[in-house]
Enzyme design. Structure first.
Site, short mmCIF file in Angstrom:
data_model
loop_
_atom_site.label_atom_id
_atom_site.label_comp_id
_atom_site.label_asym_id
_atom_site.label_seq_id
_atom_site.Cartn_x
_atom_site.Cartn_y
_atom_site.Cartn_z
N HIS A 60 1.07 5.06 -7.62
CA HIS A 60 0.29 4.16 -6.77
C HIS A 60 -0.69 4.97 -5.93
O HIS A 60 -0.59 6.21 -5.84
CB HIS A 60 1.21 3.33 -5.85
P1 TYD Z 1 8.67 2.78 -3.91
O1 TYD Z 1 7.34 2.34 -3.43
O2 TYD Z 1 9.12 2.31 -5.26
O3 TYD Z 1 8.78 4.37 -3.86
P2 TYD Z 1 7.94 5.50 -4.68
O4 TYD Z 1 6.50 5.18 -4.50
O5 TYD Z 1 8.37 6.78 -4.06
O6 TYD Z 1 8.34 5.48 -6.11
O7 TYD Z 1 9.75 2.36 -2.81
C1 TYD Z 1 11.14 2.21 -3.09
C2 TYD Z 1 11.71 1.14 -2.18
O8 TYD Z 1 11.69 1.56 -0.81
C3 TYD Z 1 10.97 -0.18 -2.25
O9 TYD Z 1 11.92 -1.22 -2.21
C4 TYD Z 1 10.15 -0.20 -0.98
C5 TYD Z 1 11.01 0.60 -0.02
N1 TYD Z 1 10.26 1.32 1.03
C6 TYD Z 1 10.44 0.94 2.35
O10 TYD Z 1 11.17 -0.02 2.66
N2 TYD Z 1 9.78 1.63 3.31
C7 TYD Z 1 8.98 2.69 3.02
O11 TYD Z 1 8.41 3.31 3.95
C8 TYD Z 1 8.79 3.06 1.65
C9 TYD Z 1 7.89 4.20 1.27
C10 TYD Z 1 9.46 2.34 0.67
#
Ligand code: TYD
Length: 146
Positions: A60
């Site tokens: 992303h």
């Molecule tokens: P995700 O965006 O899939 O992580 P990455 O980009 O590292 O692969 O996030 C995983 C989960 O964590 C998703 O349910 C959203 C949650 N999340 C939060 O609640 N707060 C945050 O600050 C972040 C970064 C993720």
């Protein structure tokens, strides 16, 4: 794979930050201050740990968010893409952070078993700030240059 990609070849809005380690016979202490070491006021902290070695994360970009990533234990690879330059950097060592600005696509992989990736962020979590489709990211970054 490059162990280190010089600042000149990092994508736009990305840069390395040297972090001072206060080291003595007890060990090391690293402090990170907002609007000083991190080039923004810190509104959120999160960390990734226990990541499966074959896991891939990220995929992303953020419209507005700026982050500072520090691999406080172990290592991982991060691909950074500003729509023109794509670089792969290895994050390791608590004495160096990577600033990732807005509109930079990132992918993370090859997490070591002991990897703890600390991330300081300029804003609270907001799903609306995410671009999770690479083709849409390329369109948006092209539009933002015009
Ligand atoms: P995700 O965006 O899939 O992580 P990455 O980009 O590292 O692969 O996030 C995983 C989960 O964590 C998703 O349910 C959203 C949650 N999340 C939060 O609640 N707060 C945050 O600050 C972040 C970064 C993720």
């Amino acid at each position: 794979m490059n162990e280190f990609v010089a600042a000149a070849s990092l994508p736009a809005r990305c840069s390395w930050v040297a972090l001072s380690s206060h080291r003595d016979d007890r060990g090391a202490l690293v402090a990170i201050e907002g609007e000083a070491d991190a080039p923004f006021s810190i509104r959120r902290v999160y960390f990734l740990h226990g990541t499966a070695p074959d896991a891939e994360r990220g995929f992303h970009a953020h419209r507005e968010l700026t982050q500072l990533a520090v691999c406080v234990a172990g290592s991982c690879l991060m691909l950074l893409d500003d729509g023109e330059i794509r670089s792969i950097v290895r994050l390791h060592g608590a004495d160096r952070g990577l600033v990732i600005g807005s509109m930079v696509w990132r992918e993370m992989r090859e997490f070591s078993d002991d990897c703890v990736l600390l991330v300081l962020a300029s804003e609270h979590y907001a799903e609306a700030d995410y671009i999770r489709d690479h083709a849409r990211f390329l369109e948006a970054v092209t539009e933002s240059r015009q």
